[in-house]
Design a protein around this motif. Structure first.
Motif, PDB file in Angstrom:
ATOM      1  N   UNK A  66      -4.044 -21.082 -10.303  1.00 17.34           N
ATOM      2  CA  UNK A  66      -5.087 -19.938 -10.814  1.00 17.34           C
ATOM      3  C   UNK A  66      -4.759 -19.810 -12.372  1.00 17.34           C
ATOM      4  N   UNK A  67      -6.024 -19.751 -13.050  1.00 14.09           N
ATOM      5  CA  UNK A  67      -5.693 -19.386 -14.472  1.00 14.09           C
ATOM      6  C   UNK A  67      -6.127 -17.785 -14.784  1.00 14.09           C
ATOM      7  N   UNK A  68      -5.331 -17.197 -15.670  1.00 10.08           N
ATOM      8  CA  UNK A  68      -5.608 -15.828 -15.899  1.00 10.08           C
ATOM      9  C   UNK A  68      -7.032 -15.906 -16.712  1.00 10.08           C
ATOM     10  N   UNK A  69      -8.028 -14.994 -16.318  1.00  6.22           N
ATOM     11  CA  UNK A  69      -9.020 -14.968 -16.989  1.00  6.22           C
ATOM     12  C   UNK A  69      -8.971 -14.738 -18.493  1.00  6.22           C
ATOM     13  N   UNK A  70      -7.840 -13.794 -18.993  1.00  5.15           N
ATOM     14  CA  UNK A  70      -7.840 -13.649 -20.221  1.00  5.15           C
ATOM     15  C   UNK A  70      -6.930 -14.748 -21.389  1.00  5.15           C
ATOM     16  N   UNK A  71      -6.015 -15.175 -20.729  1.00  2.00           N
ATOM     17  CA  UNK A  71      -5.195 -16.208 -21.635  1.00  2.00           C
ATOM     18  C   UNK A  71      -5.699 -17.575 -21.102  1.00  2.00           C
ATOM     19  N   UNK A  72      -6.235 -18.002 -20.056  1.00  2.75           N
ATOM     20  CA  UNK A  72      -6.410 -19.171 -19.607  1.00  2.75           C
ATOM     21  C   UNK A  72      -5.136 -19.825 -19.250  1.00  2.75           C
ATOM     22  N   UNK A  73      -3.910 -19.189 -19.105  1.00  2.00           N
ATOM     23  CA  UNK A  73      -2.991 -19.954 -18.454  1.00  2.00           C
ATOM     24  C   UNK A  73      -2.525 -19.791 -17.139  1.00  2.00           C
ATOM     25  N   UNK A  87      -6.066 -10.338 -10.821  1.00  2.00           N
ATOM     26  CA  UNK A  87      -6.940 -10.208 -11.828  1.00  2.00           C
ATOM     27  C   UNK A  87      -6.486  -8.994 -12.769  1.00  2.00           C
ATOM     28  N   UNK A  88      -5.563  -8.185 -12.174  1.00  2.00           N
ATOM     29  CA  UNK A  88      -5.459  -6.937 -13.128  1.00  2.00           C
ATOM     30  C   UNK A  88      -4.788  -7.383 -14.361  1.00  2.00           C
ATOM     31  N   UNK A  89      -5.209  -6.468 -15.629  1.00  2.00           N
ATOM     32  CA  UNK A  89      -4.939  -7.092 -17.014  1.00  2.00           C
ATOM     33  C   UNK A  89      -3.498  -6.625 -17.232  1.00  2.00           C
ATOM     34  N   UNK A  90      -2.598  -6.668 -16.339  1.00  2.00           N
ATOM     35  CA  UNK A  90      -1.208  -6.317 -16.728  1.00  2.00           C
ATOM     36  C   UNK A  90      -0.574  -7.515 -17.361  1.00  2.00           C
ATOM     37  N   UNK A  91       0.559  -7.253 -18.290  1.00  2.00           N
ATOM     38  CA  UNK A  91       1.205  -8.444 -18.805  1.00  2.00           C
ATOM     39  C   UNK A  91       2.094  -9.411 -17.904  1.00  2.00           C
ATOM     40  N   UNK A 128       3.101 -17.509 -21.455  1.00  2.00           N
ATOM     41  CA  UNK A 128       2.528 -16.368 -21.537  1.00  2.00           C
ATOM     42  C   UNK A 128       3.308 -15.055 -22.118  1.00  2.00           C
ATOM     43  N   UNK A 129       4.466 -15.310 -21.597  1.00  2.00           N
ATOM     44  CA  UNK A 129       5.386 -14.124 -22.029  1.00  2.00           C
ATOM     45  C   UNK A 129       6.805 -14.609 -22.966  1.00  2.00           C
TER      46      UNK A 129
END
Lengths: 586, 466
Positions: free
Chosen positions: A282-289, A254-258, A152-153
């Motif tokens: 758990x997967x990040x709802x935005x990236x799926x990772x 769930x917060x949309x922090x990077x 992700x990063x």
């Protein structure tokens, strides 16, 4: 001031003259304030926190049993610092950035005293891609290249110096390898993937930006009624059992922090383990990772040394600032700041300082303010935009907010999420009291909501809040005369506000759909409930009994809309509300 | 060994020894009185000239002429499997007229913090056979779940019932019980011992007794010895250990007494500022560890002074433990046993111990619904006391009825009644059938079909039989 990983420093030897709990006094080390020292034969890590004549008072980050007067103390001449470089994410550290997984491999189940391990893996090689070339003139904090730290990063390597790049290499390097050279004020300095930074000093930036971007949390009550801005500060006080930790963990998920820095400061060991075992799944709802790819944990549980608990907050915020400087939005969860304050109190007590309120040191307010002030959305030295949002849990004794930690926190934070034991007791989760909580970012975020959610969102929210406030007044009357004595219109308000409470504010953190709610869905849900209110009023005008409205089929449908996966299904309910209530006749 | 006769001051449980050399912080001390009696103590503060020693036991008879020996090590206890079935004093000396078991290992009683990275998340459901616990505040292996009680409530009875009935479904292994009596009366201790003997549980139990007339400073050691033994049995001998510590309130009182004698700055209500950390050093020793078969589960018992949950002892405990089981005087007055009030009770690890394959798929939602319905019923009870039942709506009257039935059928059960989790959940469903179906928003519709109807039929049959 920046130091290399292998920074040179003077070594001064002294000896212990007194030991009392985590506080040790030593003579002859000639240290400066906040210098790190090594204490005893086992070289326990400590920090100088007071100097009286030739006696240095040291707080030791480990259990001091077995230390005796005459044991050696060695000054390192350096302040407590963290190592910054690739490999921080996905890690779990203690309060002074010792990697707990490495320590577990080396010394087993228990944390033995004097355990040492480098914060960043010394052997791992990272693929470095330079973004500057020989001859470039760069500023301190400029991005000189990148390393893919996790899926992700992308880790952006920052230059610790101003100067002219003399050489820069591409390839695989460890955090200690030289990746290039820079000429800084006539001197050649090595560039590496990592550097050190003292934890008690805030990292520099160009300037702070206004808090007008929302940190989406996926929790309806927060995003809608008490929004948190990126770079903002939030306090979550509440008695035990009111769901502080579940709220903090939901925010971390769930917060949309990077990047998320989760500091477990004086809390339960099992909770940190839970995060450690749950986040990779758990997967990040935005990236799926997996969420762990963006997370770093700092665990200094309640039974770990109290001095390291004091340091853990600073270790956490420094790591957060570091990722901010790369241009990321970072959320720091501190659970709990009260335990940190208690660590200050305990150490203050051992120093025999004059106590302030409730035994806390007089500098508590200043320390709290300094910590929260390290938050912010900023223009970084490299010209990017980054932010550190701080969300601090507070654990007031007996749930009484008049105590010093709560009071001094409330003076600096801008969002106050009041957790309420009586709500928690009836399983209203998140148990955030909608009447006493507040967010001072509401105004600054108006435009953001209009642009990113809908034009009507803010208006709907305010209408819903008005109804909830009206409910509180009506409830007082109901307590005296019973609900049936109210006029129909007011009974309708009670029906609608019950929907708001149970079907909107309540959110199940363990339900596969409900645990995360987009703002679009929240908006549609609000619209449905308000539509029910409007249609209900019209129906009453036609002389229909309140009972028929209360027993309408759509009521149950509204009750289950939070479990719907697709927003279009939520939106579709609105029409059915109009239809069913419209068809009711007297 | 270093011996001194240089005591300069004795104050409360503290003894100040001058001109010492090479004494370490935390070291154990032996003080010999004129009559040959020996007392133990520990170094609390050591500087170049003076050692401050906290004496475990009374300071009566100690004079400035008493001999002080520094033993060169911290407080340790010899542990072994042979301790099972034995009774020890609060300092670990056998008091059952049998020789001391041979120690397999000598361990520091303070233990070491478990590395959070080495822990395994607790996830095995423990069936206690008590509906309010299994159904609504589930205990899991490796959890620390205290009983918040008060003077005059049957917490000891409940603790014994839990110790007797606790089992993990699908496993035959029984729990090993490590029992630490901290400042309780002889009578209370006798109750535990008698019950353990009668049920044969004593063979699989280790008892440490610090009674009300034993020195209060010893109370600071008793739970540490018990937990060190428990850790050894759990993590070295692969046993599932249940530690019952009663009464933590006496422990906290002893902590305050020592703190006051040391002239420390007091925190809330005179308890020391470090009480949170100190209690955490006990409670955090519960858990499951990666790569080890055994587990350590704790049920500390405390009596809330003045029934006040915000008193520092329950308050700090609640902040550390993973929930609490609260006993209610109101329920007890109504003749309800066990008087567990589900509303303020909580098990934080519940969600990881229940569900399909562990208990049943409907467990979590059912429990939420029962909570919400009972809470609503109790509110309405207060309301109807003011406005009369007649002023309530039909639905509200059903909630009132639900709350009463819930207390009679779900909360109430016998001292020897060991309910299976199936039975507990079925009773729950049966009670929910009192309410209109559209009120049951917290449960899935399919569960209502699948479980409620069946439970109602089953109950009817049972009622028919009787």
């Amino acid at each position: 001031m920046l130091m290399n990983v292998n920074g040179d420093h003077m070594v001064k030897k002294g000896k212990i003259v007194r030991v009392a709990g985590p506080v040790v006094q030593a003579k002859g080390i000639d240290a400066s304030m906040y210098d790190v020292v090594r204490v005893g034969e086992e070289q326990l890590i400590g920090e100088v926190i007071k100097i009286v004549g030739n006696v240095s008072v040291i707080q030791v980050y480990e259990d001091t049993a077995g230390l005796k007067p005459g044991d050696p103390v060695v000054g390192t001449g350096m302040p407590l610092a963290v190592e910054l470089g690739p490999g921080i994410l996905k890690n779990i550290y203690d309060g002074i950035q010792r990697p707990l997984e490495v320590i577990a491999e080396e010394s087993g189940t228990y944390i033995k005293r004097g355990a040492v391990a480098a914060p960043l893996d010394r052997k791992k090689k990272w693929t470095f891609k330079p973004l500057v070339k020989k001859g470039d003139k760069i500023r301190r904090g400029a991005i000189i290249g990148t390393v893919q730290e996790t899926d992700l990063i992308e880790h952006r390597v920052l230059s610790p110096y101003d100067g002219t790049v003399k050489s820069i290499k591409e390839g695989s390097f460890t955090v200690e390898d030289e990746i290039g050279e820079i000429e800084h004020m006539g001197q050649k300095k090595a560039l590496r993937l990592s550097h050190r930074w003292p934890v008690r000093r805030a990292r520099p930036f160009v300037e702070k930006q206004p808090p007008n971007v929302l940190l989406t949390t996926g929790m309806r009550v927060i995003d809608t009624f008490f929004p948190i801005a990126k770079g903002g500060t939030t306090a979550i006080p509440g008695p035990f059992g009111s769901g502080k930790t579940v709220t903090q963990q939901s925010l971390a998920k769930w917060s949309d922090a990077d990047v998320v820095v989760y500091v477990g400061c004086g809390e339960r060991g099992n909770e940190m383990t839970e995060v450690l075992h749950e986040f990779p799944k758990l997967t990040d709802p935005r990236s799926g990772k997996p969420l762990l790819e963006r997370t770093v944990l700092i665990a200094n549980t309640s039974n770990m040394p109290v001095a390291a608990r004091e340091a853990s907050i600073y270790t956490g915020i420094t790591l957060a600032e570091y990722y901010r400087d790369m241009g990321y939005s970072v959320a720091l969860m501190a659970d709990s700041t009260s335990r940190w304050a208690e660590a200050l109190r305990e150490i203050g007590g051992r120093l025999e300082e004059m106590p302030g309120e409730e035994g806390y040191p007089a500098y508590l307010a200043r320390k709290l303010a300094e910590f929260y002030e390290r938050s912010g959305r900023v223009e970084t030295l490299s010209g990017k935009e980054g932010s550190v949002t701080i969300i601090g849990a507070v654990s007031p004794p007996g749930g009484d907010l008049s105590e010093p930690v709560s009071q001094n926190t409330l003076r600096v934070v801008k969002v106050f999420l009041a957790l309420d034991a009586s709500l928690a007791q009836r399983r209203h989760f998140p148990a955030i009291n909608w009447l006493t909580s507040y967010s001072l970012y509401k105004d600054g975020l108006m435009e953001w909501f209009a642009k990113n959610v809908s034009e009507e969102f803010v208006q709907r929210r305010d209408e819903a809040m008005k109804l909830l406030q009206r409910e509180a007044e009506l409830q007082e009357i109901v307590q005296l005369v019973g609900p049936d004595a109210l006029p129909d219109k007011e009974q309708l308000i009670l029906i609608v506000t019950r929907m708001l409470r149970e079907d909107f504010l309540q959110q199940n953190a363990f339900h596969e759909v409900d645990m995360y709610c987009t703002l679009e869905k929240a908006d549609a849900m609000l619209a449905n409930i308000l539509e029910f209110y409007r249609q209900g009023l019209a129906t009453l005008e036609r002389g229909v009994e309140i009972k028929s409205i209360a027993n309408a089929n759509v009521v149950e449908e509204i009750g289950r809309m939070k479990y719907l996966e697709h927003v279009k299904d939520v939106k579709a309910i609105k029409e059915r509300i109009a239809k069913e209530l419209g068809n009711l006749s007297a | 060994m270093k011996e001194y006769t240089s005591i300069s001051e004795i104050a409360g449980p503290l003894v100040f020894v001058e001109d010492v050399e090479g004494v370490a912080y935390g070291e154990i001390v032996e003080i010999e009185l004129g009559n040959g009696e020996r007392r133990k103590g520990q170094v609390l503060d050591i500087s170049e000239k003076i050692a401050v020693v906290q004496v475990f036991g009374p300071t009566e008879g100690i004079s400035t002429g008493s001999a002080v020996r520094f033993l060169g090590e911290t407080m340790k206890i010899g542990v072994s499997e042979e301790m099972l079935g034995r009774v020890f004093s609060g300092l670990g000396v056998p008091i059952d007229n049998a020789p001391a078991p041979v120690a397999e290992e000598r361990l520091d009683v303070n233990g070491l913090p478990i590395n959070p990275a080495s822990r395994a998340p607790p996830s095995d459901f423990i069936q206690t056979g008590i509906s309010t616990i299994d159904g609504m505040n589930t205990l899991v292996r490796g959890q620390k779940l205290p009983l918040f009680s008060a003077a005059g409530l049957p917490h000891n009875k409940l603790a014994v019932q839990i110790a007797r009935q606790a089992k993990v479904l699908g496993e035959n292994e029984q729990f090993v019980v490590v029992f630490a009596a901290i400042g309780i009366t002889h009578e209370e201790a006798h109750f535990f011992i008698r019950d353990f003997e009668r049920t044969g549980a004593l063979e699989r139990a280790v008892l440490f007794l610090n009674l009300a007339n034993d020195p209060s400073v010893e109370r600071l050691i008793t739970p540490r010895i018990a937990l060190t033994t428990a850790e050894y049995l759990a993590f070295e001998k692969d046993m599932h250990v249940l530690v019952i510590m009663t009464d933590i309130t006496n422990y906290a009182e002893a902590l305050r007494e020592v703190s006051a004698a040391r002239n420390e700055v007091p925190g809330r209500r005179g308890y020391p500022g470090y009480m949170y950390t100190d209690l955490a050093m006990l409670y955090e020793r519960a858990g499951r560890v990666q790569g080890k078969k055994g587990t350590l589960t704790q049920i500390p018992i405390l009596t809330m002074p003045g029934d006040d949950k915000t008193h520092p002892i329950p308050d700090l405990t609640g902040y550390i433990t993973e929930g609490q089981i609260v006993l209610s005087r109101d329920l007890y007055r109504k003749g309800i046993y066990p008087p567990v009030d589900p509303l303020p009770s909580l098990s934080r690890l519940m969600s990881s111990g229940i569900g399909p394959e562990k208990t049943r798929e409907d467990h979590a939602r059912l429990s939420d619904q029962l909570y919400a319905a009972y809470a609503n019923g109790r509110d309405l009870r207060a309301l109807s006391a003011v406005v009369g039942e007649g002023a309530l709506s039909d639905t509200d009257r059903k909630y009132l009825h639900f709350a009463d039935a819930f207390e009679k059928q779900f909360i109430t059960q016998g001292y020897r009644e060991d309910r299976s989790i199936e039975r507990t959940l079925d009773i729950g469903w049966e009670l929910l059938s009192i309410l209109p179906e559209r009120e049951l928003k917290k449960v899935k519709k399919e569960f209502i079909e699948k479980y409620m109807k069946k439970a109602v039929e089953k109950e009817k049959k049972e009622a028919g039989k009787q």
